[in-house]
Design a protein around this motif. Sequence first.
Motif, PDB file in Angstrom:
ATOM      1  N   ILE A 168       3.000   6.106  -5.607  1.00  0.00           N
ATOM      2  CA  ILE A 168       2.911   6.030  -7.052  1.00  0.00           C
ATOM      3  C   ILE A 168       1.909   7.027  -7.203  1.00  0.00           C
ATOM      4  CG2 ILE A 168       2.142   4.887  -9.040  1.00  0.00           C
ATOM      5  CD1 ILE A 168       3.556   2.381  -8.042  1.00  0.00           C
ATOM      6  N   VAL A 169       0.725   6.975  -6.572  1.00  0.00           N
ATOM      7  CA  VAL A 169      -0.234   7.947  -6.595  1.00  0.00           C
ATOM      8  C   VAL A 169       0.159   9.599  -6.598  1.00  0.00           C
ATOM      9  CG1 VAL A 169      -2.455   8.842  -5.701  1.00  0.00           C
ATOM     10  CG2 VAL A 169      -2.105   6.340  -5.964  1.00  0.00           C
ATOM     11  N   MET A 170       1.231   9.701  -5.506  1.00  0.00           N
ATOM     12  CA  MET A 170       1.612  11.009  -5.066  1.00  0.00           C
ATOM     13  C   MET A 170       2.370  11.690  -6.165  1.00  0.00           C
ATOM     14  SD  MET A 170       2.358  10.963  -1.009  1.00  0.00           S
ATOM     15  CE  MET A 170       3.292  12.277  -1.121  1.00  0.00           C
ATOM     16  N   GLY A 171       3.295  10.564  -6.878  1.00  0.00           N
ATOM     17  CA  GLY A 171       4.098  11.171  -7.774  1.00  0.00           C
ATOM     18  C   GLY A 171       3.123  11.592  -9.217  1.00  0.00           C
TER      19      GLY A 171
ATOM     20  N   VAL B 133       0.584  15.736 -12.843  1.00  0.00           N
ATOM     21  CA  VAL B 133      -0.605  16.491 -13.202  1.00  0.00           C
ATOM     22  C   VAL B 133      -0.546  17.727 -12.868  1.00  0.00           C
ATOM     23  CG1 VAL B 133      -2.939  16.164 -13.099  1.00  0.00           C
ATOM     24  CG2 VAL B 133      -1.739  14.159 -13.174  1.00  0.00           C
ATOM     25  N   GLU B 134      -0.307  18.011 -11.619  1.00  0.00           N
ATOM     26  CA  GLU B 134      -0.273  19.232 -11.189  1.00  0.00           C
ATOM     27  C   GLU B 134       0.714  20.420 -12.048  1.00  0.00           C
ATOM     28  OE1 GLU B 134       0.838  21.883  -7.210  1.00  0.00           O
ATOM     29  OE2 GLU B 134       0.864  19.731  -7.043  1.00  0.00           O
ATOM     30  N   ARG B 135       1.902  19.559 -12.295  1.00  0.00           N
ATOM     31  CA  ARG B 135       2.719  20.616 -13.095  1.00  0.00           C
ATOM     32  C   ARG B 135       2.083  20.637 -14.528  1.00  0.00           C
ATOM     33  NH1 ARG B 135       6.711  16.735 -11.266  1.00  0.00           N
ATOM     34  NH2 ARG B 135       7.842  17.478  -9.408  1.00  0.00           N
TER      35      ARG B 135
ATOM     36  N   MET C 267       0.701  -1.336   0.050  1.00  0.00           N
ATOM     37  CA  MET C 267       0.006  -0.046  -0.154  1.00  0.00           C
ATOM     38  C   MET C 267       0.732   1.362  -0.125  1.00  0.00           C
ATOM     39  SD  MET C 267      -3.253  -0.804  -0.325  1.00  0.00           S
ATOM     40  CE  MET C 267      -4.018   0.495   0.391  1.00  0.00           C
ATOM     41  N   GLN C 268       2.007   1.045   0.748  1.00  0.00           N
ATOM     42  CA  GLN C 268       2.736   2.278   0.775  1.00  0.00           C
ATOM     43  C   GLN C 268       3.568   2.667  -0.492  1.00  0.00           C
ATOM     44  OE1 GLN C 268       5.895   1.804   3.662  1.00  0.00           O
ATOM     45  NE2 GLN C 268       4.289   2.262   5.545  1.00  0.00           N
TER      46      GLN C 268
END
Length: 266
Positions: free
Chosen positions: A7-10, A15-17, A1-2
């Motif tokens: 991966i999700v945070m990356g 996407v934010e950029r 899960m970690q």
Amino acid sequence: MQLLAIIVMGCAKVVERIVKRLTDLHQFLYGILPALLPPDRLERLTRRFYDRSYEQAGTYIPLTAYSWSLEPWEERVIAQHLTTPAITLILGSGLGRESLVLARRGYRVLGLDIARAGLVIGTERAAELNLPVTFARADFLTLPVRAESVTYILLSGVMYSAVPGRARRQAWLRSLKQCLVPGGKIVLNFLIAREPETALSRKIQLCGRMILRWPGSNRAYQTGDTCTNGHFMHIFRDEEELRTEIAGADLSLLELNWPDGYAVLS
């Protein structure tokens, strides 16, 4: 899960950029439009903007979400300059916010707007409240009003800044003057530069000046001209710019409140 969380945070950061770059590109492309398009085309874009906006009123956006009272600066102007209830022309009347309030206070009001959907709502609310307001669909740059027929003219919102081109705004002010009775007054508000310049805004201005070298560019373009989602606005940079513009229209400046962005002319 970690590992999945990493991966999700990356992915979220990537996407934010991308969104940030797309947002900047969106602002840049709209920002250079005033240098490319002539004033009449910019006006058509603004009309379409309001047509879309007012079509959502009462359908997708409930009418209770809108303000139906005067803003504090409008209250001050009425108390100081529009003291006697009289015939008042409101340009860009929209849903009728200012028109309904003034009619309730005894003013005879004519509200003009180009967007039919807003006028329908304003007319219905005036009828419900039994208020003597006349709403008419018209281009506020070509006024269907007789000479010396109104005492006060009030520009709704920042509509003065929505007129593209300094010479065009001055000519319009002269036409407004013809509608006033002797001693009549014009109240206009405008958009001022409240945010510091950014690297993006400097790029837009530089590109705008470069575009002026091209044949067919908008010769009426000024620093401070911009578009947001198709809505043209001229952002005034300082008081002197506005004072000089008003003086060139042969009108007397009774009051200029720069922080609140309004002026009273006679």
